[in-house]
Motif scaffolding. Structure first.
Motif, PDB file in Angstrom:
ATOM      1  N   SER A  16      17.019 -12.273   2.437  1.00 60.07           N
ATOM      2  CA  SER A  16      16.367 -13.640   2.465  1.00 60.07           C
ATOM      3  C   SER A  16      16.570 -14.104   1.411  1.00 60.07           C
ATOM      4  N   TRP A  17      17.264 -15.530   1.038  1.00 60.75           N
ATOM      5  CA  TRP A  17      17.403 -16.030  -0.064  1.00 60.75           C
ATOM      6  C   TRP A  17      16.098 -16.372  -0.687  1.00 60.75           C
ATOM      7  N   TRP A  18      15.277 -16.616  -0.137  1.00 57.72           N
ATOM      8  CA  TRP A  18      13.664 -16.875  -0.897  1.00 57.72           C
ATOM      9  C   TRP A  18      13.340 -15.735  -1.469  1.00 57.72           C
ATOM     10  N   ASP A  58      14.516 -23.547  -7.571  1.00 61.44           N
ATOM     11  CA  ASP A  58      15.321 -23.598  -6.406  1.00 61.44           C
ATOM     12  C   ASP A  58      15.086 -24.458  -5.315  1.00 61.44           C
ATOM     13  N   VAL A  59      13.634 -24.471  -4.976  1.00 59.78           N
ATOM     14  CA  VAL A  59      13.161 -25.264  -3.931  1.00 59.78           C
ATOM     15  C   VAL A  59      12.258 -26.313  -4.320  1.00 59.78           C
ATOM     16  N   LEU A  60      12.211 -27.533  -4.223  1.00 59.37           N
ATOM     17  CA  LEU A  60      11.332 -28.573  -4.337  1.00 59.37           C
ATOM     18  C   LEU A  60      10.511 -28.720  -3.322  1.00 59.37           C
ATOM     19  N   TRP A  61       9.163 -28.539  -3.259  1.00 57.86           N
ATOM     20  CA  TRP A  61       8.261 -28.828  -2.315  1.00 57.86           C
ATOM     21  C   TRP A  61       7.535 -30.008  -2.398  1.00 57.86           C
ATOM     22  N   TYR A 271      16.112 -21.581   6.787  1.00 59.81           N
ATOM     23  CA  TYR A 271      15.091 -22.455   6.397  1.00 59.81           C
ATOM     24  C   TYR A 271      14.018 -21.618   5.986  1.00 59.81           C
ATOM     25  N   LEU A 272      13.057 -22.379   5.029  1.00 61.77           N
ATOM     26  CA  LEU A 272      11.947 -21.674   4.830  1.00 61.77           C
ATOM     27  C   LEU A 272      10.888 -22.136   5.416  1.00 61.77           C
ATOM     28  N   THR A 273       9.760 -21.218   5.760  1.00 62.93           N
ATOM     29  CA  THR A 273       8.715 -21.681   6.453  1.00 62.93           C
ATOM     30  C   THR A 273       7.431 -20.983   5.921  1.00 62.93           C
ATOM     31  N   VAL A 274       6.599 -21.647   5.416  1.00 65.20           N
ATOM     32  CA  VAL A 274       5.480 -21.134   4.664  1.00 65.20           C
ATOM     33  C   VAL A 274       4.225 -21.883   5.260  1.00 65.20           C
ATOM     34  N   GLY A 275       3.295 -20.988   5.808  1.00 63.03           N
ATOM     35  CA  GLY A 275       2.002 -21.566   6.284  1.00 63.03           C
ATOM     36  C   GLY A 275       0.886 -21.142   5.405  1.00 63.03           C
ATOM     37  N   GLU A 276       0.207 -22.374   5.291  1.00 63.83           N
ATOM     38  CA  GLU A 276      -1.117 -22.446   4.363  1.00 63.83           C
ATOM     39  C   GLU A 276      -2.263 -21.844   5.387  1.00 63.83           C
ATOM     40  N   MET A 277      -3.062 -21.003   5.061  1.00 63.34           N
ATOM     41  CA  MET A 277      -3.813 -20.441   6.265  1.00 63.34           C
ATOM     42  C   MET A 277      -5.193 -20.047   5.370  1.00 63.34           C
ATOM     43  N   HIS A 498      13.328  -7.456  -5.272  1.00 67.08           N
ATOM     44  CA  HIS A 498      13.609  -6.316  -4.266  1.00 67.08           C
ATOM     45  C   HIS A 498      12.644  -5.203  -4.635  1.00 67.08           C
ATOM     46  N   GLY A 499      12.201  -5.008  -5.786  1.00 70.24           N
ATOM     47  CA  GLY A 499      11.623  -3.768  -6.329  1.00 70.24           C
ATOM     48  C   GLY A 499      10.273  -3.641  -5.533  1.00 70.24           C
ATOM     49  N   ASP A 500       9.751  -2.202  -5.466  1.00 72.05           N
ATOM     50  CA  ASP A 500       8.613  -1.944  -4.784  1.00 72.05           C
ATOM     51  C   ASP A 500       7.472  -2.297  -5.884  1.00 72.05           C
ATOM     52  N   PHE A 501       6.122  -1.991  -5.574  1.00 67.82           N
ATOM     53  CA  PHE A 501       5.044  -2.483  -6.584  1.00 67.82           C
ATOM     54  C   PHE A 501       4.273  -1.288  -6.625  1.00 67.82           C
ATOM     55  N   THR A 502       3.831  -1.117  -7.933  1.00 69.39           N
ATOM     56  CA  THR A 502       2.845  -0.036  -8.210  1.00 69.39           C
ATOM     57  C   THR A 502       1.671  -0.547  -9.329  1.00 69.39           C
TER      58      THR A 502
END
Length: 577
Positions: A16-18, A58-61, A271-277, A498-502
């Motif tokens: 996914s591009w985002w 990349d993206v203007l919100w 499209y990009l969808t992000v939910g404030e929760m 794309h890397g994992d996290f430690t």
């Protein structure tokens, strides 16, 4: 600042591009004013797109620009399909969108559909009579059994509003109460009604047809309430905490999946969808962001920005413990990573300035701003930059309550000064209040920081004389320049996206360190988040120093490193593992 490595070309295979994108939030009212009325507008944003493109965004919100009475600075919408005249016209929006796309960027709208304005035609109809066809588009209830409408305690539930006071307001004409989790001018929509959902989905499709690239969804996990509307446990203010009865409600996943099907399915585009929760847990977020469930790409969670809240809540701040921050963000990286996706932020329009809140904006302003950015941006997830963060804007020195504009802070002040010293209340507001994020962007050292030719709607921070974008553009040691490098790493190193996290050094009280690994590449990120030196044991002898926020750091020696106050380092290696 040290930059010692030329990053390779980006991988030709990405998901996914985002995941490799960086989002920049614009709060239009405070970004740039084109007509001298003291309020930012769409033409002002358009005139400053070079700033974003040069940064690498990349993206203007866009925070809300819809027609609104502005009771909550645009989060009270009276017409979802028009632009508020304060900000311009639909043509101005179309021109801005075209310019954004021409520069290779995307534009995401702020979607506020838990509630509308009380001046929205839907609510005007709804309140006109108890038998109006739109009556059930909102939450209407009679007075509590045994109480006359308007009597103390007659509200249908005891819930307390996010903005203080009850969540119910009596409509004198019909004798019933309507629900508003926020301000009385922000009545909650009743998503149980399928007509409401279809009206919202039609509006969203209208904006996508216009060319927008997605939505940031305001408090979207509040749209499903427990229809029994039970009381909540009573708190200090004598009102109840109803959060458990209106957040992450029984049908919220059903509603989100329906939205995905009705609005985005079979539509060309990505499209990009992000939910404030608010209040969402990582367990909730896994469900919301699991691609196989068809709901959201990512969520905004609040756990880490609530860590400095004291026993009295938001306006009872306490110092942030680095160990708490590591535990919180590390948990979200570990638990959400395998299935969903994280959004990464420290600041936004609802949070104070991150360098003042979590850093040291006096003795180590530049170093702490860049150290915090280093830690945040190289996590697994999509980074969000709030306007001015990229130049290290700080909290404002509000002299008195007359300098404030935010409804939340003003309501808190009015209630708190009844029992607390006024200066004590103001001290907390100066530290944590939302107006800190809403002072105008500091473009230059001229009058009103280059934001407006008129009188700004909220005062400009006086430190714009030295803290401004123009002073940083061509300074290779500036915060702006450092952000350019961080964004470049995400764009060009697949390990960042794309890397994992430690997590490393879990128990260290000051140093935040972690490792990212992808294919044969390892990225080692570390930052001393304290105003004193810190010694750590990490072997980086086989790694290359990729980026540092200091000119000459102490060289590693026999597996040990000494980090200066707020020093950040990023190492790249193909053999750390």
């Amino acid at each position: 600042m040290t930059l010692t490595h030329t990053v390779p070309a980006p991988s030709s295979t990405t998901s996914s591009w985002w995941k490799s994108a960086v989002v920049y939030q614009v709060y239009p009212r405070s970004f740039a004013d084109s007509d001298g009325d003291g309020i930012g507008d769409l033409r002002g944003i358009r005139a400053r797109l070079d700033h974003l493109q040069r940064l690498g965004i990349d993206v203007l919100w866009l925070s809300p620009i819809y027609r609104s009475p502005q009771a909550d600075n645009g989060y009270d919408i009276s017409d979802y399909q028009d632009i508020d005249p304060t900000f311009g016209t639909l043509k101005d929006f179309d021109d801005l969108l075209a310019d954004v796309h021409e520069r290779g960027m995307k534009l995401v709208m702020d979607l506020v559909v838990n509630h509308t304005s009380d001046e929205h035609p839907w609510f005007v109809e709804s309140r006109s009579s108890t038998d109006n066809p739109k009556r059930d588009w909102y939450w209407w209830r009679p007075a509590r059994d045994g109480f006359a409408p308007g009597a103390p305690g007659a509200e249908p539930t005891n819930w307390e509003s996010f903005f203080s006071g009850p969540t119910w307001t009596l409509d004198e004409e019909t004798g019933e109460y309507y629900l508003h989790l926020f301000d009385p001018k922000q009545p909650d929509l009743n998503w149980e009604n399928p007509e409401v959902r279809q009206a919202v989905f039609a509006m969203m499709r209208w904006w996508l047809d216009r060319g927008v690239d997605g939505f940031r969804m305001d408090v979207i996990n509040l749209i499903s309430k427990n229809t029994n509307l039970p009381d909540g446990p009573v708190g200090n203010a004598g009102l109840g905490d109803g959060f458990a009865h209106y957040a992450n409600g029984p049908r919220v996943h059903e509603f989100m999946q329906e939205m995905r099907r009705e609005v985005f399915a079979d539509r060309p585009g990505d499209y990009l969808t992000v939910g404030e929760m608010p209040g969402v847990t990582w367990q909730d977020a896994v469900l919301f962001t699991d691609p196989s469930r068809g709901e959201l790409d990512m969520v905004f969670q609040f756990e880490h920005v609530n860590l400095d809240h004291g026993p009295g809540g938001k306006f009872d701040p306490r110092p942030l413990q680095v160990s708490d921050l590591k535990a919180s963000l590390g948990r979200w990286q570990r638990e959400l990573g395998p299935t969903g996706w994280n959004s990464l932020y420290l600041g936004n329009h609802d949070q104070p300035r991150s360098v003042s809140r979590f850093g040291d904006d006096r003795a180590h302003w530049r170093e702490s701003a860049t150290a915090l950015a280093t830690v945040l941006h190289l996590h697994r997830g999509t980074p969000y930059i709030y306007q001015g963060e990229e130049i290290g804007m700080t909290n404002a020195p509000f002299a008195s309550v007359e300098d404030l504009r935010d409804i939340e802070s003003l309501n808190h002040y009015r209630e708190a000064v009844v029992t607390q010293d006024a200066e004590h209340v103001m001290t907390a507001i100066r530290h944590i209040g939302r107006d800190n994020a809403r002072t105008p962007v500091q473009w230059d050292d001229g009058p009103q920081a280059g934001f407006t030719a008129g009188s700004p709607w909220i005062g400009v921070n006086p430190n714009h004389a030295w803290l401004n974008a123009t002073a940083q553009y061509d300074d290779p040691r500036s915060i702006y320049c450092y952000y350019q490098h961080l964004i470049g790493l995400r764009h060009n190193l697949p390990v960042v996206a794309h890397g994992d996290f430690t997590m490393l050094l879990d128990d260290h009280p000051a140093v935040y360190a972690y490792e990212r690994h992808h294919d044969e590449t390892t990225l080692l990120v570390m930052a001393n988040l304290a105003s004193e030196h810190a010694d750590i044991e990490l072997d980086v002898t086989s790694a290359e120093l990729l980026l540092s926020n200091t000119e000459t750091g102490t060289p590693p020696k026999e597996g040990r490193l000494s980090l200066a106050p707020w020093e950040a380092r990023i190492y790249l290696s193909t053999s750390l593992r």
